[in-house]
Motif scaffolding. Structure first.
Motif, mmCIF file in Angstrom:
data_model
loop_
_atom_site.group_PDB
_atom_site.id
_atom_site.type_symbol
_atom_site.label_atom_id
_atom_site.label_comp_id
_atom_site.label_asym_id
_atom_site.label_seq_id
_atom_site.Cartn_x
_atom_site.Cartn_y
_atom_site.Cartn_z
ATOM 1 N N GLU A 130 -31.475 35.139 76.352
ATOM 2 C CA GLU A 130 -31.598 33.784 75.426
ATOM 3 C C GLU A 130 -31.453 33.761 74.138
ATOM 4 O OE1 GLU A 130 -33.988 31.084 74.027
ATOM 5 O OE2 GLU A 130 -35.484 32.056 76.268
ATOM 6 N N PRO A 131 -30.426 33.014 74.031
ATOM 7 C CA PRO A 131 -29.986 32.434 73.212
ATOM 8 C C PRO A 131 -30.608 32.258 71.670
ATOM 9 C CG PRO A 131 -30.168 30.230 73.959
ATOM 10 C CD PRO A 131 -30.839 31.212 75.117
ATOM 11 N N ASN A 132 -31.842 32.058 72.520
ATOM 12 C CA ASN A 132 -32.633 32.083 70.247
ATOM 13 C C ASN A 132 -32.807 33.235 70.105
ATOM 14 O OD1 ASN A 132 -34.134 30.985 68.685
ATOM 15 N ND2 ASN A 132 -35.615 29.786 69.665
ATOM 16 N N PRO A 133 -32.565 34.338 68.247
ATOM 17 C CA PRO A 133 -32.949 35.420 68.456
ATOM 18 C C PRO A 133 -34.611 35.469 68.234
ATOM 19 C CG PRO A 133 -32.094 34.512 66.677
ATOM 20 C CD PRO A 133 -31.281 33.564 68.527
ATOM 21 N N ILE A 134 -35.305 34.113 68.276
ATOM 22 C CA ILE A 134 -37.036 34.143 67.734
ATOM 23 C C ILE A 134 -37.253 34.242 69.190
ATOM 24 C CG2 ILE A 134 -38.607 33.189 66.673
ATOM 25 C CD1 ILE A 134 -36.665 31.889 64.795
ATOM 26 N N GLU A 135 -37.321 33.665 69.838
ATOM 27 C CA GLU A 135 -37.640 33.946 71.339
ATOM 28 C C GLU A 135 -37.126 34.425 72.082
ATOM 29 O OE1 GLU A 135 -40.072 32.231 74.322
ATOM 30 O OE2 GLU A 135 -39.883 31.921 72.293
ATOM 31 N N ARG A 136 -35.945 35.773 71.430
ATOM 32 C CA ARG A 136 -35.664 37.246 72.239
ATOM 33 C C ARG A 136 -36.398 38.455 72.049
ATOM 34 N NH1 ARG A 136 -30.335 36.810 70.982
ATOM 35 N NH2 ARG A 136 -30.791 38.361 69.406
ATOM 36 N N GLU A 137 -36.555 38.219 70.282
ATOM 37 C CA GLU A 137 -37.680 39.053 69.420
ATOM 38 C C GLU A 137 -39.228 38.833 70.059
ATOM 39 O OE1 GLU A 137 -38.592 39.800 65.438
ATOM 40 O OE2 GLU A 137 -37.298 39.629 65.629
#
Length: 172
Positions: free
Chosen positions: A80-87
């Motif tokens: 997942e490239p988006n850090p918020i979505e990854r978290e």
């Protein structure tokens, strides 16, 4: 192990590095598995750490089905490239794993509840009831119930019966 992986992955999106944290802090049986897994990654037995971790989780799928889902979500978070979505995915991995673990424990507890209740009834409730009822029965039916019969029943027959019932449940 999943918690260590998620904590490290939230700091840095590198699965190989995040595997070092559980290796450092987890006790030996699981630690040895992770060291073996890391050795296999270094020796190129697996294409990537994600592939190795997926293989490891599938080995545990029969004994710990909740573990496989958590590992797969962790692997998904790596891409997942988006850090918020990854978290968010990592948080969901922990939540789903804990929820599924709770369901797994509850189902195991239900399976044990019947045998434990039976043992409690035969080992505690039944002898207590007999000790309460026998003096009354001995007064009214003195020819049927003797003190020897009470002794043999409560001190010999019931403990042997409870032993064999318990042994049968533990072996079965």
């Amino acid at each position: 192990m999943l918690l260590y992986l998620t904590v490290k992955l939230m700091q840095k999106q590198n699965l190989e590095q995040s595997l070092l944290l559980p290796i450092k802090y987890i006790p030996p049986p699981l630690k040895l598995d992770l060291l073996s897994l890391m050795r296999d990654i270094i020796n190129k037995r697996y294409f990537s750490a994600a592939e190795a971790l997926d293989y490891y989780a599938k080995e545990w799928a029969d004994e710990a089905p909740f573990f496989l889902g958590g590992i797969q979500l962790i692997i998904t978070s790596i891409y997942e490239p988006n850090p918020i979505e990854r978290e968010r995915i990592l948080d969901r991995a922990i939540e789903d794993t804990l929820d599924n673990f709770l369901i797994y424990l509850e189902s195991n507890i239900r399976e044990l509840k019947g045998p434990i209740d039976l043992i409690a009834v035969f080992g505690i409730t039944f002898p207590t009831l007999l000790l309460t009822i026998f003096p009354i029965a001995a007064v009214f039916l003195s020819t049927v119930f003797s003190p020897t019969f009470l002794f043999v029943l409560v001190d010999i027959i019931i403990p042997i019966l409870v032993f064999f019932v318990l042994k049968g449940f533990l072996e079965g």
